[in-house]
Design an enzyme around this catalytic site. Structure first.
Site, PDB file in Angstrom:
ATOM      1  CD  GLU A  98      -3.114  -0.224  -0.004  1.00  0.00           C
ATOM      2  OE1 GLU A  98      -3.116   0.137  -1.195  1.00  0.00           O
ATOM      3  OE2 GLU A  98      -3.737  -1.208   0.420  1.00  0.00           O
ATOM      4  CB  THR A 145       4.533   0.427  -2.596  1.00  0.00           C
ATOM      5  OG1 THR A 145       3.407  -0.347  -2.991  1.00  0.00           O
ATOM      6  CG2 THR A 145       4.894   0.110  -1.163  1.00  0.00           C
ATOM      7  N   GLY A 166     -16.080   5.917  -2.796  1.00  0.00           N
ATOM      8  CA  GLY A 166     -15.180   6.403  -1.756  1.00  0.00           C
ATOM      9  C   GLY A 166     -14.804   5.318  -0.755  1.00  0.00           C
ATOM     10  CG  LEU A 219     -13.654  -1.459  -2.516  1.00  0.00           C
ATOM     11  CD1 LEU A 219     -14.974  -2.225  -2.405  1.00  0.00           C
ATOM     12  CD2 LEU A 219     -12.494  -2.387  -2.153  1.00  0.00           C
ATOM     13  CB  SER A 220     -10.271   1.301  -7.789  1.00  0.00           C
ATOM     14  OG  SER A 220      -9.048   1.470  -7.183  1.00  0.00           O
ATOM     15  CB  SER A 252     -12.201   7.289  -9.406  1.00  0.00           C
ATOM     16  OG  SER A 252     -11.214   6.803  -8.540  1.00  0.00           O
ATOM     17  CG  ASP A 303      -6.158   2.538  -7.572  1.00  0.00           C
ATOM     18  OD1 ASP A 303      -5.531   1.671  -6.941  1.00  0.00           O
ATOM     19  OD2 ASP A 303      -6.531   3.611  -7.067  1.00  0.00           O
ATOM     20  CE1 TYR A 349      -2.786   7.910  -2.865  1.00  0.00           C
ATOM     21  CE2 TYR A 349      -1.799   9.593  -4.257  1.00  0.00           C
ATOM     22  CZ  TYR A 349      -2.016   8.261  -3.952  1.00  0.00           C
ATOM     23  OH  TYR A 349      -1.438   7.288  -4.722  1.00  0.00           O
TER      24      TYR A 349
HETATM   25  C1  GLA Z   1      -5.097   5.066  -4.100  1.00  0.00           C
HETATM   26  C2  GLA Z   1      -4.280   5.461  -5.328  1.00  0.00           C
HETATM   27  C3  GLA Z   1      -3.300   4.355  -5.725  1.00  0.00           C
HETATM   28  C4  GLA Z   1      -2.482   3.888  -4.520  1.00  0.00           C
HETATM   29  C5  GLA Z   1      -3.367   3.614  -3.304  1.00  0.00           C
HETATM   30  C6  GLA Z   1      -2.580   3.345  -2.055  1.00  0.00           C
HETATM   31  O1  GLA Z   1      -5.927   4.004  -4.405  1.00  0.00           O
HETATM   32  O2  GLA Z   1      -5.129   5.744  -6.431  1.00  0.00           O
HETATM   33  O3  GLA Z   1      -2.482   4.797  -6.770  1.00  0.00           O
HETATM   34  O4  GLA Z   1      -1.468   4.798  -4.221  1.00  0.00           O
HETATM   35  O5  GLA Z   1      -4.232   4.708  -3.033  1.00  0.00           O
HETATM   36  O6  GLA Z   1      -1.848   2.160  -2.182  1.00  0.00           O
END
Ligand code: GLA
Length: 399
Positions: free
Chosen positions: A41, A43, A129, A132-133, A135, A179, A229
């Site tokens: 995570e 990374t 939000g 789980l991506s 976006s 993601d 972030y």
């Molecule tokens: C979000 C970002 C990713 C990644 C994670 C943390 O999901 O979009 O690129 O950095 O956080 O691992």
């Protein structure tokens, strides 16, 4: 190929007609999943290692060319519908989900690809939000659809880069590539071991031997917060700047924990970047240990690494939250649980836990009420079946 299960494909086609009317042009359908990261995570933007898999939830896109330079975006999840003309698509549209498809259109035009209008209806069943991506899922499904309708024949990896760039430049989140890569390249029953520097990757079969992956949503209102972030990105850049002259590393992802130990003196005035760098170096080491352990069937070891990952995200990288910590604590107290950690960007969102498949029901029964008692919030539980990446949905097998 699955698609969001709240609506049948037929009812999505009906919705599409209700919103946009009938036309001669054909409507095409595409799907991209969300993803859950199992370990590795924060990374990715340091050129480190990640280990995500696709989930069996995602975004379905129905799309039709208009050829009149008009762009209409609607969703079954939100009431907001936007109608934009050619000049308007290069500007952000308030602070909402429409910026994800707009960012993709922007990337296509920047590559000199001519756009002449689309009607787009999105339907998603990834909780928003939640880490789980959702976006990346919207971005990648849009890029894939445009590539297919415009016959631009860009390779999948280019679409991933387009999607990441859309998020970096248009939305303003300095995310790494994990993601978008995961959502594009996911393979059912596999997780992806990805080196975010070389982009070399390996599809690793998820043989869980009677164990299950359960994602739990804190349902904490997420205050992320692109800014928190982006702060982490900056702190990692600072750590790299300090380390480069003495160590010769080119990216933080190649830093070994021992190397950091012997260069701590560089950080006399930079305690925070030191902490962040420590997380990165140790997290990469954990991924390197966890993935072979999983392949060898040593799920105990994998679970231990998950636990250590969470503790480091909480204490060193400081992206956890009270509800996430409570959920992780309660999960680890349940019989048979091998590991539990926050997944994704943190600051709320979801945890991922590894536990015996026959304990899932009792896990939910015990963790749910205990979490509510501790936080006043209600958790949602999603047992995960790792699904496939982006692709077309055909009418016959998609409905
Ligand atoms: C979000 C970002 C990713 C990644 C994670 C943390 O999901 O979009 O690129 O950095 O956080 O691992």
């Amino acid at each position: 190929m699955s698609h969001s299960d709240e609506y049948s494909l037929e009812s999505l086609h009906d919705r599409f007609i209700q919103k946009f009317g009938r036309a001669e042009q054909q409507t095409s359908v595409f799907f991209a999943p969300g993803r859950v990261n199992l370990i590795g995570e924060y990374t990715d933007f340091t050129g480190g290692l990640v280990f995500p898999c696709g989930v069996d939830r995602g975004t379905t896109l129905l799309i039709r060319p208009t050829y009149n330079n008009q762009y209409r975006f609607a969703s079954t999840n939100f009431d907001l519908m936007a109608q934009l003309d050619q000049e308007e698509i290069s500007r952000t549209y308030g602070d909402n989900w429409i910026n994800y498809p707009l960012g993709i259109l922007d990337q296509f035009s920047r590559r000199g690809i001519e756009l002449t209008g689309f009607d787009c209806l999105y339907s998603g069943n990834i909780p928003n939000g939640a880490g789980l991506s959702s976006s990346a899922s919207i971005e990648v499904v849009t890029a894939y659809a445009l590539n297919s309708l415009l016959r631009t024949e860009l390779p999948l990896l280019d679409l991933v880069r387009i999607a990441q760039k859309a998020e970096n430049d248009f939305v303003g989140m300095q995310c790494g590539i994990m993601d978008q890569f995961a959502v594009a390249f996911a393979k059912a029953d596999h997780a992806i071991m990805l080196d975010c520097h070389s982009l070399e990757h390996q599809q690793v079969p998820l043989q869980l031997d009677g164990y299950a992956i359960v994602v739990t949503n804190t349902n904490q209102r997420r205050e992320l917060n692109e800014s928190a972030y982006n702060d982490r990105v900056r702190e990692c850049q600072r750590a790299l700047e300090l380390l480069v002259p003495d160590t010769g590393i080119s990216h933080l992802g190649e830093l070994e924990p021992e190397q950091l130990d012997s260069h701590e003196f560089l950080f006399v005035n930079d305690a925070i970047p030191l902490q962040r760098a420590r997380h990165i170096a140790e997290e990469n080491k954990r991924v390197r240990a966890a993935v072979p352990a999983l392949v060898a069937g040593d799920l105990q070891q994998f679970g231990r690494m998950m636990n250590e990952s969470h503790d480091s995200l909480r204490d060193l990288f400081e992206v956890s939250s009270e509800p996430l910590n409570q959920l992780v604590r309660l999960a680890r107290e349940q019989p048979g649980v091998l590991g539990s950690r926050l997944t994704g960007a943190g600051f709320g969102g979801c945890t991922v836990s590894l536990l015996p498949a026959d304990q899932v029901e009792s896990f939910i029964k015990h963790v749910g009420p205990a979490y509510t008692k501790a936080t006043g919030l209600t958790a949602d539980f999603y047992p995960i079946a790792p699904g496939n990446g982006v692709g077309p949905v055909d009418r016959e097998n998609g409905a």
